[in-house]
Design a protein around this motif. Structure first.
Motif, short mmCIF file in Angstrom:
data_model
loop_
_atom_site.label_atom_id
_atom_site.label_comp_id
_atom_site.label_asym_id
_atom_site.label_seq_id
_atom_site.Cartn_x
_atom_site.Cartn_y
_atom_site.Cartn_z
N GLN A 157 0.86 -1.18 0.00
CA GLN A 157 0.00 0.00 0.00
C GLN A 157 0.90 1.24 0.00
O GLN A 157 1.64 1.42 -0.94
N ALA A 158 0.85 2.07 1.03
CA ALA A 158 1.68 3.29 1.04
C ALA A 158 2.86 3.17 2.01
O ALA A 158 3.40 4.16 2.47
N THR A 159 3.27 1.93 2.30
CA THR A 159 4.40 1.71 3.21
C THR A 159 5.49 0.94 2.48
O THR A 159 5.21 -0.06 1.83
N LEU A 160 6.72 1.43 2.60
CA LEU A 160 7.88 0.77 2.01
C LEU A 160 8.65 0.08 3.12
O LEU A 160 9.14 0.73 4.05
N HIS A 161 8.72 -1.25 3.06
CA HIS A 161 9.44 -2.05 4.05
C HIS A 161 10.81 -2.41 3.48
O HIS A 161 10.91 -2.81 2.32
N GLN A 163 21.11 -11.94 10.92
CA GLN A 163 19.89 -11.26 11.37
C GLN A 163 19.80 -9.90 10.68
O GLN A 163 20.64 -9.03 10.89
N PRO A 164 18.78 -9.68 9.83
CA PRO A 164 18.68 -8.40 9.10
C PRO A 164 18.22 -7.25 9.98
O PRO A 164 17.60 -7.44 11.02
N SER A 165 18.50 -6.05 9.53
CA SER A 165 17.89 -4.84 10.08
C SER A 165 16.67 -4.56 9.23
O SER A 165 16.73 -4.67 8.00
N CYS A 166 15.58 -4.19 9.87
CA CYS A 166 14.33 -3.95 9.15
C CYS A 166 13.79 -2.56 9.49
O CYS A 166 13.95 -2.10 10.61
N SER A 167 13.17 -1.94 8.51
CA SER A 167 12.53 -0.64 8.74
C SER A 167 11.29 -0.55 7.86
O SER A 167 11.16 -1.24 6.86
N SER A 168 10.38 0.33 8.27
CA SER A 168 9.18 0.60 7.49
C SER A 168 9.01 2.11 7.40
O SER A 168 9.18 2.81 8.40
N THR A 169 8.72 2.61 6.22
CA THR A 169 8.56 4.05 5.99
C THR A 169 7.22 4.30 5.33
O THR A 169 6.92 3.72 4.28
N GLY A 196 3.42 9.38 -7.74
CA GLY A 196 2.02 9.05 -8.01
C GLY A 196 1.51 7.85 -7.24
O GLY A 196 0.33 7.57 -7.22
N TRP A 197 2.41 7.11 -6.59
CA TRP A 197 2.00 5.90 -5.88
C TRP A 197 1.09 6.23 -4.69
O TRP A 197 0.17 5.50 -4.39
N CYS A 198 1.37 7.34 -4.01
CA CYS A 198 0.64 7.68 -2.78
C CYS A 198 -0.32 8.84 -2.96
O CYS A 198 -0.64 9.53 -1.98
N GLN A 199 -0.73 9.10 -4.16
CA GLN A 199 -1.66 10.20 -4.37
C GLN A 199 -3.01 9.85 -3.74
O GLN A 199 -3.45 8.71 -3.82
#
Length: 188
Positions: free
Chosen positions: A20-24, A110-116, A180-183
């Motif tokens: 959706q509008a979140t980039l992991h 073990q990865p580092s993870c983030s969500s924006t 345009g992805w999050c319009q």
């Protein structure tokens, strides 16, 4: 399979998932994700926002983890390296990776993870290996990307720019356009 074939190599990892509008983002090693966000009120300029963490051995948290697992960290010819226990001659310039059997469990998988949460100002994301980032600063990357928004052209620009700056690392990069992805939806 690596054990059966006596393979000792390893790799960095970088994954991006747009939901959706979140980039992991999840990463191991020094492969990096950078978001290009349009500067509010700017004339098409973008700022670089780092979305991943470089797992370098000299970072305090990484160095403590390496030492707690029986390894050490030393600067060898200007590059910080994870060193194995006595008798292991393998050295590695990152503290997290997949593979690298000789340095397990010192090198973490073990990865580092983030969500924006993305906004309409977010224009693109660049995913690239250290072959690019070691020689091209994040700010320079966004200047190139905002000036030339065509993903195919950008891949060539990345590689050309890094090669001109004499990278000795392998180079891999990808660019995804987010404009345009999050319009907000238009209502009738």
């Amino acid at each position: 399979l690596a054990h059966l074939e006596s393979l000792g190599d390893g790799t960095t990892v970088l994954c991006a998932l747009l939901q959706q509008a979140t980039l992991h983002i999840a990463n191991l090693g020094d492969t990096r994700a950078v978001l290009g966000r349009q500067v509010a009120g700017g004339a098409g300029e973008c700022e670089a926002i780092r979305l991943s963490i470089d797992h370098k051995p000299n970072a305090p948290e990484e160095q403590q983890r390496v030492m707690a697992r029986g390894g050490s960290v030393r600067c060898v010819q200007g590059c910080w390296r994870v060193m194995g226990p006595p008798g292991v001659k393998t050295m590695l310039a990152i503290s997290r990776a997949l593979g690298n059997r000789a340095l397990k469990p010192i090198v973490s998988n073990q990865p580092s993870c983030s969500s924006t949460k993305l906004s309409p100002l977010d224009q693109f994301v660049i995913l690239a290996s250290d072959g690019l980032w070691d020689v091209v600063r994040c700010a320079l990357r966004t200047a190139h990307a905002s000036a030339r928004p065509t993903p195919i052209h950008l891949r060539g620009t990345h590689r050309t720019s890094a090669c001109r700056r004499s990278t000795t690392s392998k180079l891999s990069s990808s660019h995804a356009r987010l404009r345009g992805w999050c319009q907000p939806p238009s209502w009738p």
